[in-house]
Design an enzyme around this catalytic site. Structure first.
Site, PDB file in Angstrom:
ATOM      1  N   SER B  49      -6.935   2.900  14.555  1.00 55.39           N
ATOM      2  CA  SER B  49      -5.130   2.169  14.006  1.00 55.39           C
ATOM      3  C   SER B  49      -5.571   1.249  13.667  1.00 55.39           C
ATOM      4  O   SER B  49      -6.682   0.373  14.586  1.00 55.39           O
ATOM      5  CB  SER B  49      -5.067   2.252  15.407  1.00 55.39           C
ATOM      6  OG  SER B  49      -4.761   3.511  16.069  1.00 55.39           O
ATOM      7  N   LEU B  76      -9.974  -0.744  21.012  1.00 56.76           N
ATOM      8  CA  LEU B  76      -9.001  -1.199  18.977  1.00 56.76           C
ATOM      9  C   LEU B  76      -9.242  -1.744  18.489  1.00 56.76           C
ATOM     10  O   LEU B  76      -8.716  -3.060  17.447  1.00 56.76           O
ATOM     11  CB  LEU B  76      -7.375  -1.532  19.968  1.00 56.76           C
ATOM     12  CG  LEU B  76      -5.946  -0.923  19.785  1.00 56.76           C
ATOM     13  CD1 LEU B  76      -5.275  -1.911  19.977  1.00 56.76           C
ATOM     14  CD2 LEU B  76      -5.516  -0.065  18.794  1.00 56.76           C
ATOM     15  N   CYS B 132      -2.529   3.214  22.972  1.00 54.75           N
ATOM     16  CA  CYS B 132      -3.813   3.489  23.295  1.00 54.75           C
ATOM     17  C   CYS B 132      -3.341   3.144  25.337  1.00 54.75           C
ATOM     18  O   CYS B 132      -3.870   2.007  25.201  1.00 54.75           O
ATOM     19  CB  CYS B 132      -4.410   1.785  22.416  1.00 54.75           C
ATOM     20  SG  CYS B 132      -5.953   1.925  22.901  1.00 54.75           S
ATOM     21  N   GLY B 221     -13.272  14.905  24.703  1.00 50.70           N
ATOM     22  CA  GLY B 221     -13.886  15.862  25.130  1.00 50.70           C
ATOM     23  C   GLY B 221     -13.998  17.255  25.653  1.00 50.70           C
ATOM     24  O   GLY B 221     -12.610  17.434  26.030  1.00 50.70           O
TER      25      GLY B 221
END
Lengths: 264, 306
Positions: B49, B76, B132, B221
């Site tokens: 991103s 980020l 995010c 995960g």
């Protein structure tokens, strides 16, 4: 799964004005050329190669550079080191055993080569070249616990060994071509010089390289090297000469924390 | 590695030889890392991103492994949209694999600006990272927590966009389906979900400190997979646009499960840690094994369950 440890510093050894070696208990399955991530939970987390491995201890030789290493330099025996690892491929010690080796180290890069030399001492013919700016910067002058066939050093100012670079020492090595493998670790420009020097000799070589590292477990891509994208933290930090020759980024640029390319 | 024809897929405007997607945030800082994923079997790649300006991200530690999951807060980090798109151009010179260019803006205007850059590049899709979870101290609650914000941003980007627009959604809100509908109604061409779960926290009891420097980090995960499967299932019931499903997919059966939940493509991220970069090829083979076993000749033959 959780490879994060708090280990007491067992000893701190002042190598010279700019370098210290920290020892912790060896509770790891670790080999030379591998590295650990160390954090102080204040100034970030950085990768450090092992500079000595014994049954009891693992050592890291650290160069004082920024806020993180300055903080580390203030640490004393008994203080806790927060570390995770080991990571990376490390040297192929099975391949190197029984061979005639030339280890070429520069600056702090000599650390992983010391661990290699000591680890395979007695199992290989080891010739060691150690380079630094000056005698004051030279590492492990008295600290190599290995059986060496030869040891020579070079300093930029000639204050120890010959005046010149490790390449000058190579040039004076009459039987360079008799070596089975060259193993080198140090500043990238030195590694480039070694690579260029070896170009026409056909001697296979291994290079330990560094990149800005974040996750160290192969997912973030920060330490991937162009154009193959191989990760210094997983496929590296040790690359053979054939692979290295395909890494067009090597010796030209590296990525900073944002991923922006910065030329050398 | 030659892939089975059974894995061929079409997603919106592009075809590829595998339904597996390298998602944003994994092995995608550079063109080399994305090529490495393709060489190992990824069918689509997403570039990290990008923001308008470069960002160095959070100090370390940025990741922490725990049982069944990984927590991360990279912050980020990215080279900025202009440099980021240069990576995509370099990638495109070497590969014809479709590229998703992911962008992160602080507000609608930034998203529009970023998308204009992407529209002038050779990327194939724009992904709006509305979710995010790791920069909330800087940017506030992720934008995809609000239907109005999502609709506003997607609508504004869509107005000028030549490329298909994908909205990346957060699982960390009580009404993911409502958010998904809002994105669809505003013109989104597809959805990408889920972003990391949580965020969560891990404390180093020896240091008496949070392990992650940003204190909290998104969870990914195997442990998050049931949440991802459930949300993809619910959202694909509610919307008509295709969904790239991700969250904990580690094996071929996980990928098939995600497709049965309704996903058109499947993201594989943290599994790179568990099974190596070869994970894409391995999952591709495992999907083909399954197709052979049940007598299907295409991965597109796996239907969403009711």
């Amino acid at each position: 799964m959780d490879k994060r440890f708090a280990l007491e510093i067992e000893s701190v050894n002042i190598e010279n004005s700019g370098h210290k070696t920290f020892e912790v208990k060896n509770i790891f399955d670790v080999k030379p050329g591998q590295f650990f991530m160390i954090t102080d939970y204040k100034n970030g987390e950085k990768p450090f190669s092992v500079s000595r491995i014994t049954k009891e201890r693992v050592s890291f030789t650290v160069k004082k550079l920024g806020s993180f290493t300055s903080g580390l330099f203030d640490m004393k025996p008994g203080d806790a080191l927060y570390i995770r690892g080991p990571y990376g491929n490390g040297f192929d010690c099975e391949l190197l055993a029984g061979k005639k080796l030339l280890l070429v180290g520069g600056g702090c890069g000599t650390g992983p080569l010391r661990s290699l030399a000591e680890y395979i001492s007695g199992k290989a013919e080891i010739n060691f070249i150690n380079g630094a700016r000056s005698k004051e910067d030279l590492l492990f002058e008295k600290g190599l616990d290995a059986n060496l066939a030869s040891y020579s050093c070079a300093t930029d100012d000639g204050s120890a060994g010959i005046k010149g670079t490790v390449i000058d020492v190579c040039k004076n090595t009459v039987d360079l071509k008799s070596h089975d493998y060259i193993v080198t670790s140090g500043p990238e420009m030195m590694l480039c010089a070694v690579r260029d020097y070896l170009k026409d000799t056909g001697i296979p070589a291994f290079y330990l390289i560094e990149r800005y590292m974040k996750c160290a477990v192969g997912i973030c891509g920060q330490c991937s090297v162009d154009p193959l994208g191989v990760r210094v933290c997983v496929e590296g930090p040790v690359f053979d000469g054939d692979l290295l020759s395909r890494l067009t980024e090597f010796g030209v640029y590296k990525r900073d924390a944002s991923g922006t390319c910065r030329e050398f | 590695m030659e892939k089975s024809k059974k894995l061929s897929v079409k997603f919106l405007n592009c075809k590829s030889d595998s339904p597996l997607v390298l998602p944003a945030g994994i092995m995608d800082v550079s063109y080399g890392s994305m090529l490495f994923a393709v060489q190992n079997g990824a069918g689509f790649v997403t570039m990290k991103s990008c923001t308008l300006e470069p960002r160095s991200g959070h100090a370390g530690p940025v990741v922490c492994e725990i049982e069944g999951a990984m927590i991360n807060a990279m912050g980020l980090c990215n080279p900025g949209i202009e440099k980021g798109l240069e990576e995509i151009e370099k990638f495109k010179k070497e590969s014809d694999v479709p590229v998703i260019s992911s962008v992160f803006g602080a507000n609608r205007d930034e998203f529009v600006k970023l998308s204009n850059y992407v529209n002038d590049s050779s990327a194939d899709y724009i992904e709006l990272n509305l979710s995010c979870p790791n920069v909330s101290s800087e940017f506030g609650t992720p934008l995809s927590a609000s239907k109005e914000m999502v609709a506003d941003i997607v609508g504004a980007v869509k107005k000028n966009s030549r490329l298909p627009v994908l909205a990346k959604l957060s699982p960390n809100t009580h009404d993911v389906t409502g958010i998904a509908r809002a994105a669809e109604n505003a013109g989104a061409d597809g959805l990408v979900m889920i972003n990391t779960l949580g965020p969560g926290m891990v404390i180093d009891i020896n240091a008496r400190r949070p392990v992650i420097s940003a204190k909290f980090g998104g969870i990914s995960g195997p442990a998050v997979k049931p949440v991802a499967v459930k949300l993809v299932y619910q959202v694909t019931e509610a919307v008509g646009i295709p969904v790239i499903g991700m969250g904990g997919v580690t094996t071929g059966s996980d990928a098939i499960e995600m497709i049965m939940a309704g996903a058109s493509l499947v993201g594989v991220g943290t599994a790179v840690y568990y099974r190596g970069i070869e994970v894409f090829n391995r999952i591709n083979s495992e999907i083909v094994e399954y197709l052979d076993k049940v007598g299907l000749d295409s991965v597109t033959g796996i239907k969403r369950i009711d």
